[in-house]
Design an enzyme around this catalytic site. Structure first.
Site, PDB file in Angstrom:
ATOM      1  CD  GLU A  60      -2.598  -1.287   2.338  1.00  0.00           C
ATOM      2  OE1 GLU A  60      -2.652   0.081   3.221  1.00  0.00           O
ATOM      3  OE2 GLU A  60      -2.986  -2.035   2.348  1.00  0.00           O
TER       4      GLU A  60
ATOM      5  CD  GLU B  32      -2.907  -6.006   4.373  1.00  0.00           C
ATOM      6  OE1 GLU B  32      -4.178  -5.233   4.934  1.00  0.00           O
ATOM      7  OE2 GLU B  32      -1.786  -5.350   4.214  1.00  0.00           O
TER       8      GLU B  32
HETATM    9  C1  GAL Z   1      -3.570  -2.822   5.509  1.00  0.00           C
HETATM   10  C2  GAL Z   1      -2.097  -2.468   6.075  1.00  0.00           C
HETATM   11  C3  GAL Z   1      -1.810  -3.322   6.842  1.00  0.00           C
HETATM   12  C4  GAL Z   1      -2.877  -3.092   7.754  1.00  0.00           C
HETATM   13  C5  GAL Z   1      -4.507  -2.989   7.582  1.00  0.00           C
HETATM   14  C6  GAL Z   1      -5.152  -3.690   8.528  1.00  0.00           C
HETATM   15  O1  GAL Z   1      -3.842  -1.718   4.739  1.00  0.00           O
HETATM   16  O2  GAL Z   1      -1.898  -2.899   4.352  1.00  0.00           O
HETATM   17  O3  GAL Z   1      -0.849  -2.986   7.178  1.00  0.00           O
HETATM   18  O4  GAL Z   1      -2.552  -2.476   8.410  1.00  0.00           O
HETATM   19  O5  GAL Z   1      -4.627  -2.716   6.896  1.00  0.00           O
HETATM   20  O6  GAL Z   1      -5.243  -2.201   9.380  1.00  0.00           O
END
Ligand code: GAL
Length: 903
Positions: A488, A582
């Protein structure tokens, strides 16, 4: 009691004998393994350090120009190499670096060491280190000092210091001379100590300075020499650091061609002619490091290396009927080892022996069917993992890491994303051994900052070196299927600049990995038609695959609103592997439920929305497993979107497998996350059973939630949900049916929910069926009051080596042995030596999985949380013996467990 002790002692002695025998066998194997004429020594430097930390800078030094040239070995274009300052040493003395400094009053520590984990937690409203970084004292300047002995036999040898990870901005001095350093806290690096060593002396002073800034990370980084540190002694002519590369393309069960390139380095003053010879063996017993059958010899090649130069030798050989590496349960993670020797042409003497572990397998990243391993489609059932080991912090511990993977294996996970940094090398070894697929990741940010003191400060100087260093260290691991260059990163939406950095990093990935494992960077906002996206081989989506804020429950939130983007990405990149790096960002606290429960299948949760999903006073989120961050989704929603887009979506990496320190969304006054499928102790949340039912559909299980102790809810609606792979389920409350539910085949539903149940104490029971046949049952009972503690150990036989651990779970039970689900009794752990005669073990840490528990981890007293707590027992190095751990709590019968520590 005496009888009990005698019985325990007897069992323990039998155990000691058996274990001792095993160790002997292992040692015999090691003897085979160690080549007497190896020429190379790798010595652990984990013992005997003196340590001191300052919250503010005690020495005010900036030595950047002297450290930057360390990157040169990992920067391909010599024109962009950093110049070494004309004065090879900074022109001032730093007392902590020199040998006359008296450090005897510093703290004595062994490595791996994380100075911050012992706490205490910062609980103030404006803490020095906030919830995001775990509310622990990670910041400051620290020095680690110890002596090195360099004997007469070390003349004409190169002596390197190999640091697997130091948090952060490390600088290494030997005998008062600055020898090198490395800023990025997650990479491994090597410092050449040779020019500054005193031969024949036990008085070589090693001194390492670390500098760990506040606001440098979005999670708990830890602080210190938190991974293993080694002294490597080699002949002047030797195999270079990470100097072998194995590729095994075209492997089948019939045959495989193994290609090996070996980089020979001559750091001496005269040319050297050496034979490079390699044999390949099966690894018969991975844990013991025992070689099995020799399966191929790569012919010897003669090479002449000029002083100060490196030469690469390429060889290859065919392996007949290779035992392939692949992920269980359908495949086996067989490993091989290539043993390479350098033999001096003039004398036939072996001057170096180097072992490269690898696996023979094919990987095929397809756009249509996802990832194929040895031709078989493997749907990625992955999780994200941060690097901390819960109450043990960032200090690497093999057993703790192995346990994390064991729990994930039980869950049915087959893949791990190393979010968002290079992991400890041993974690990749474990992934190889256990057969996990790995997305290895380099950075959480590029030039654009996420925090004022994060990697963006050094990205321009160090990104090439850090990416190449990570890849050279890790590229022989068969578990790795993808290289992620960023998570990200802000440059996603940065037009041409994002594209150009992306292409530069992608090109590095292609250069460093000729076996074509693809490059990627995780995208939560980049769309398919941006320059950024086009830079990569693999499309890794964070949350946007399943859609962000696209359902009514989430629509009121500001931020990106995106429909599920799998179809768009697939259309734009039909030949690229497409996966979710994710998913979910679901939130829950183990064993904790609030009412009313949402009717949605996915609902947002912030610290501003108390009703039903969470309790801001308790700072806990409901474990009905329907709640997520506003950009996330429940597992159920993710499953549905994955299923709608099969087979081209390769799978998912859930955010996260385990809870981790820091990032306690939605309650930043807490200290650890709510995202995990398991909590910080490794205890299963309800979500565990939801994923397990999907990922291990053949496992006959059914799981009821919530618990059934609600004295204040008599007659009130208390929904009951069941997680199971079955397709039909009937629920009974005190013997009365509450109805049968079916999963319709044309509807994607991943749980059974009876949302109108009115609470009455007693027995909840579910009976499930699959294809008309009875599948699995589960029963939840209203329990009585706490009466006793039940203490159990995950392993009752551990090595007395100062590292091995036994994880002790204590449960608060009622008079019938049922776990009291809301018990919060304060429990004290005591270690009692029974046989062995010396103080042989210690409770290293305790925890309970409550993200808002601010009692420091080393505390021997811990309140139970949702009926449970964890104590981590470490045997001290030494003679071993029998030890018992006793757990006590006021008014409860104590719990006892016996452990044997074996030398
Ligand atoms: C995503 C990020 C993760 C973690 C997750 C939950 O955007 O890549 O590192 O922060 O959100 O908050």
């Amino acid at each position: 009691m005496t009888a009990l002790v005698n019985r325990l002692a007897a069992t323990a002695h039998a155990g000691v004998l058996l274990f001792g025998l095993l160790l002997l066998l292992v040692q015999a194997a090691d003897a085979l393994w160690d080549d007497a004429a190896s020429g190379r020594e790798r010595i652990s430097l984990n013992k005997g350090w003196h340590f001191k930390r300052w919250e503010s800078n005690p020495d005010n030094i900036v030595l950047k120009p002297w450290i930057l040239p360390m990157a040169n070995a990992f920067i391909n274009d010599p024109a962009t190499h950093f110049k070494t300052p004309v004065d090879r040493q900074p022109g001032f003395r730093i007392s902590f670096a020199g040998d006359s400094y008296n450090d005897t009053d510093w703290e004595a520590v062994d490595l791996p060491h994380d100075w911050a984990i012992k706490g205490p937690f910062y609980t103030a409203d404006t803490p020095v280190v906030g919830g995001g970084m775990g509310r622990l004292p990670i910041h400051g300047i620290a020095w680690y000092r110890r002596k090195l002995t360099i004997g007469p036999e070390d003349e004409d040898r190169r002596i390197y210091l190999d640091i697997d990870g130091a948090m952060s901005y490390s600088m290494v001095w030997i005998n008062g001379n600055l020898a090198g350093g490395w800023p990025f806290g997650y990479n491994s690096f090597r410092v050449d100590l040779t020019p500054y060593l005193k031969l024949n002396s036990s008085d070589n002073q090693l001194a390492i300075r670390l500098d760990n800034p506040v606001q440098s990370s979005r999670w708990y980084p830890g602080g210190g020499l938190y991974r293993n540190v080694w002294l490597v002694k080699v002949d002047d002519t030797h195999i270079a650091q990470w100097g072998t590369l194995v590729t095994t393309e075209g492997a089948t069960a019939e045959a495989a061609t193994v290609q090996l390139s070996v980089q020979v380095e001559n750091s001496g003053n005269s040319s050297r002619e050496v034979m490079v010879a390699t044999d390949i063996y099966e690894l018969a017993d991975v844990k013991a490091g025992m070689r099995g059958m020799k399966v191929a010899s790569l012919g010897s090649k003669l090479v002449s290396v000029l002083p100060g130069q490196r030469q690469t030798v390429n060889t290859s050989a065919k392996v007949e009927k290779p035992k392939l590496w692949g992920p269980p349960p359908t495949q086996t993670p067989n490993l091989h080892v290539a043993v390479t020797r350098l033999i001096l042409a003039s004398s036939n003497k072996t001057i170096d022996t180097y072992e490269t572990r690898f696996g023979i397998r094919t990987l095929n990243a397809t756009g249509e069917r996802g990832l194929l391993v040895n031709g078989e489609r493997i749907y990625l059932q992955g999780v994200n993992q941060h690097h901390d080991l819960g109450a043990l912090g960032a200090a690497f511990n093999h057993r703790a890491a192995e346990r994390q993977l064991e729990v994930l294996r039980e869950l049915g996970a087959n893949a791990i994303r190393m979010s968002h940094n290079p992991p400890a090398p041993e974690l990749l070894d474990l992934a190889d051994e256990m057969g996990f697929l790995v997305m290895n990741e380099a950075f959480d940010c590029w030039q654009n900052q996420k925090n004022p003191n994060d990697f963006h400060l050094i990205f321009d100087d160090w990104s090439e070196a850090d990416l190449r260093a990570m890849m050279r260290r890790d590229r022989n691991h068969p578990s790795i299927f993808a290289w992620s260059t960023g998570n990200e990163v802000g440059e996603q939406t940065d037009g041409a600049n994002g594209g150009s950095i992306g292409r530069r990093l992608s090109a590095i990935v292609h250069e460093e990995d000729p076996s074509h494992r693809g490059s990627t960077a995780s995208m939560n906002v980049a769309k398919p038609n941006t320059p950024f996206t086009e830079a990569f081989d693999i499309m890794s989506l964070n949350y946007q695959g399943e859609g962000i804020r696209d359902t009514p429950a989430y629509s009121g939130f500001t931020g990106t609103h995106t429909p599920p983007l799998y179809p768009d990405f697939h259309k734009a990149f039909p030949n690229s592997l497409l996966l979710s790096s994710e998913t979910a960002a679901a939130l829950s606290t183990r064993g904790t439920y609030f009412f009313p429960v949402t009717n949605e299948s996915s609902a947002p949760q912030t610290d501003q929305i108390p009703a039903g999903g969470s309790d801001p006073k308790l700072r806990q989120v409901s474990a009905y497993e329907l709640y997520s961050t506003p950009f996330g989704a429940s597992p159920d929603k993710v499953f549905a979107k994955q299923d709608e887009n099969q087979p081209y979506v390769a799978g998912e990496f859930v955010w996260t497998g385990w809870d981790y320190l820091g990032e306690p969304t939605p309650y930043y006054s807490a200290r650890s996350s709510y995202f995990g499928i398991v909590d910080l102790c490794g205890f299963k949340k309800d979500r565990f059973h939801l994923y397990q039912a999907r990922w291990r559909p053949d496992l006959k299980t059914a799981h009821i939630l919530p618990h059934w102790n609600w004295p204040d809810r008599k007659g009130e609606v208390t929904p009951v949900h069941v997680f199971t792979a079955a397709d039909e389920a009937e629920l009974f409350l005190n013997g009365k049916t509450l109805g049968t539910l079916k999963k319709a085949s044309n509807v994607t539903s991943y749980r059974f929910r009876w949302d109108d149940v009115r609470y009455e104490p007693g027995e909840l029971r579910v009976v499930t069926f699959k294809d008309g046949k009875e599948w699995a049952n589960d029963t939840v009972l209203t329990t009585g009051a706490p009466a006793a503690l039940r203490l159990t150990a995950d392993r009752s036989l551990i090595k007395a080596d100062g590292h091995d651990l036994s994880f002790l779970t204590v449960e608060v039970v009622d008079k019938d042995g049922l776990v009291v689900p809301d018990a919060s009794n304060a429990i004290t752990f005591t270690v009692v030596t029974v046989v062995g005669g010396y103080d042989m073990g210690e409770i290293a840490a305790t925890d309970n999985g409550d993200p808002y528990d601010m009692v420091a981890f080393p505390s021997k007293t811990r309140k139970a949380f949702s009926g449970k707590a964890l104590a981590i027992m470490r045997a001290k190095p030494g003679a071993g013996g029998l030890v018992t751990v006793v757990a006590t709590a006021e008014g409860l019968t104590r719990g006892i467990v016996a452990l044997t520590a074996v030398p």
